[in-house]
Design a protein around this motif. Structure first.
Motif, PDB file in Angstrom:
ATOM      1  N   UNK A   1      10.263  -0.447  -5.801  1.00 48.62           N
ATOM      2  CA  UNK A   1       9.568  -0.317  -7.062  1.00 48.62           C
ATOM      3  C   UNK A   1       9.488   1.080  -7.749  1.00 48.62           C
ATOM      4  N   UNK A   2       8.737   1.447  -8.488  1.00 43.52           N
ATOM      5  CA  UNK A   2       8.600   2.613  -9.392  1.00 43.52           C
ATOM      6  C   UNK A   2       7.670   3.521  -8.134  1.00 43.52           C
ATOM      7  N   UNK A   3       8.074   4.752  -8.125  1.00 41.42           N
ATOM      8  CA  UNK A   3       7.104   5.937  -7.563  1.00 41.42           C
ATOM      9  C   UNK A   3       5.647   5.656  -7.934  1.00 41.42           C
ATOM     10  N   UNK A   4       4.702   5.628  -6.715  1.00 35.79           N
ATOM     11  CA  UNK A   4       3.474   5.569  -7.029  1.00 35.79           C
ATOM     12  C   UNK A   4       2.991   4.308  -7.492  1.00 35.79           C
ATOM     13  N   UNK A   5       3.784   3.263  -7.221  1.00 37.07           N
ATOM     14  CA  UNK A   5       3.417   1.877  -7.600  1.00 37.07           C
ATOM     15  C   UNK A   5       2.547   1.303  -6.713  1.00 37.07           C
ATOM     16  N   UNK A   6       2.453   1.835  -5.274  1.00 35.23           N
ATOM     17  CA  UNK A   6       1.500   1.393  -4.472  1.00 35.23           C
ATOM     18  C   UNK A   6       2.122   0.798  -2.998  1.00 35.23           C
ATOM     19  N   UNK A   7       3.354   1.119  -2.944  1.00 37.23           N
ATOM     20  CA  UNK A   7       4.249   0.566  -1.861  1.00 37.23           C
ATOM     21  C   UNK A   7       3.629   0.824  -0.516  1.00 37.23           C
ATOM     22  N   UNK A   8       3.313   2.166  -0.337  1.00 42.19           N
ATOM     23  CA  UNK A   8       3.035   2.404   0.898  1.00 42.19           C
ATOM     24  C   UNK A   8       1.688   1.979   1.160  1.00 42.19           C
ATOM     25  N   UNK A   9       0.793   1.783   0.240  1.00 47.80           N
ATOM     26  CA  UNK A   9      -0.597   1.352   0.587  1.00 47.80           C
ATOM     27  C   UNK A   9      -0.356  -0.085   0.740  1.00 47.80           C
TER      28      UNK A   9
END
Length: 467
Positions: free
Chosen positions: A247-255
């Motif tokens: 997904x787009x950067x800062x979309x919340x993937x790592x969270x």
């Protein structure tokens, strides 16, 4: 108690072209502001202009260029200054795009409603341009403003350079950075021909470029070795069920990754906080095991060199069994971000991988906005990575995806092969076990290929018993 030193200041520069509407231009500029903030600067002003094209000399027209120079404390002139303050007009005339051309005066008064800006008290350290510009345009802007200038690609590459943690990521970023800098050598003072730098009849500039080519070749050899090791690790995981978050950067993937795997994955509210692929097991652990990988985020106008450099990282998406396409539902430009991610996935050949759309951060939406979104995208999963119940639901849906592909069969396992029953519990779902005289009747659900492997083992066992 020591006080923190103020962050350096930056000014954004953008030209709104005829094929870009006001909302798209504002969204792009807002994203550039976030990129620059991630790079460690505070944005203090924006200089905007409406034009039919980028000014060939210095992006902006003469009036806007002088306005920008007033903010930075520069001269506003693109001509080089010789010792003693004299301008070398002859040299300027002889090189590309040094002089402002007639088109640079076009729409010079257009400013998209920006108010007259006062020069900040603190010194400006960076001018960031929301376009990809030529080396000559970049150099002319630096001459006119007297400060460092980065175009959009330069800002992104610099962020990648600062955030790369692993050896693989650092190699990938350095290759992209050198490819970006190579054509700009002639625009820097050290890129000029220097008689002292000549060797074997070559100009210093040619030597500099050769050094860059040699360095890139060296980095690629080293990267190839690392990628080979990564491929071996992937080969060991090939039989595993794998989910890749894209997904787009800062979309919340790592969270979401952190919540799904109960791991200490790095999470920060910054663009490109994650550059290295992280692989963890779904937690609580599923049977059979499911691996989740977090990948580098995408962004509009992501430099192709970076896409190519990070191909080995993006292969996690290509080789996954399921892609979770994570989207920031609270971002007004999420539709455009969706298109960007789809384009990158298409570029690496991953568009055929099964995927699910995950609309994240729905806790930041009003009930009315959420209802409208659910009507627009009825098949998406609507979650907040901060909500444990939502994360639990995502986990159940992931497991359900893999189990939906299961086949079912009843297998007769001799008592002498009890270890196979234990393996079945690890590699699928044992629905029931019935103990009979000749062995255990196991109703087993798993992938068709797993079922076939157990049938082969049992047939081989039966043949050995007969012989």
């Amino acid at each position: 108690m020591p006080t923190e030193s103020p962050r350096p200041l930056a000014i954004l520069v953008a030209v709104r072209l005829p094929d870009v509407d006001a909302d798209a231009a504002e969204s792009s500029l807002a994203e550039l502001a976030r990129l620059v903030t991630t790079l460690g600067y505070d944005v203090t002003a924006r200089v905007l202009q409406t034009r039919s094209s980028l000014g060939p000399a210095a992006v902006l027209g003469e009036g806007k260029l002088k306005e920008l120079a007033r903010l930075t404390g520069g001269s506003g002139s693109t001509q080089p200054i010789l010792p003693g303050g004299r301008r070398n007009s002859a040299q300027a005339d002889s090189e590309d795009d040094y002089e402002l051309e007639e088109d640079d005066y076009e729409d010079d008064e257009a400013d998209d409603g920006e108010e007259a800006l006062e020069a900040p008290a603190q010194e400006i350290a960076l001018v960031a341009v929301d376009h990809d510009i030529s080396p000559s345009q970049l150099r002319n802007l630096e001459r006119a403003t007297g400060v460092t200038v980065l175009d959009r690609t330069g800002v992104i590459i610099e962020i990648f350079h600062r955030h790369a943690k692993s050896r693989e990521a650092r190699l990938q970023v350095e290759i992209a950075r050198l490819n970006y800098e190579a054509p700009r050598l002639r625009e820097s003072p050290k890129g000029k021909e220097r008689q002292a730098g000549r060797g074997a009849g070559e100009a210093a500039l040619e030597l500099d470029r050769r050094k860059i080519r040699d360095r890139i070749a060296e980095l690629r050899r080293e990267l190839t070795s690392i990628v080979r090791e990564q491929d071996v690790r992937r080969q060991h995981r090939r039989g595993a069920r794998r989910v890749a978050l894209v997904g787009y950067t800062n979309a919340g993937k790592s969270s979401l990754m952190r919540a799904l795997t109960a791991s200490e994955v790095y999470v920060e509210d910054k663009l490109f906080a994650t550059l290295d692929t992280t692989v963890r097991a779904l937690s609580p652990e599923a049977k059979p095991r499911i691996l989740v990988s977090d990948t580098v985020g995408f962004i509009k106008k992501l430099p192709h060199d970076l896409v190519a450099s990070f191909k080995s990282t993006l292969d996690e998406a290509l080789e996954a069994s399921l892609l979770l396409h994570v989207v920031d539902a609270s971002d007004h430009s999420f539709r455009e971000q969706l298109d960007v991610t789809r384009d990158v996935l298409r570029e690496i050949g991953a568009e055929q991988v099964p995927h699910r759309l995950v609309m994240n951060k729905v806790d930041q939406l009003t009930p009315e906005a959420l209802a409208a979104l659910q009507q627009e995208l009825p098949d998406a999963w609507y979650i907040s990575a901060k909500n444990p119940q939502d994360v639990k639901e995502v986990r159940a849906r992931i497991i359900g995806f893999f189990e939906s592909r299961y086949a079912e069969a009843e297998l007769s396992v001799p008592y002498t092969q009890q270890r196979l029953v234990s393996e079945m519990h690890e590699q699928g779902r044992v629905v029931s076990e019935r103990y009979e005289e000749d062995g255990v009747k196991v109703l087993f659900r798993s992938d068709p290929e797993v079922l076939d492997s157990f049938r082969t083992k049992l047939a081989r066992s039966a043949a050995d018993a007969v012989s």
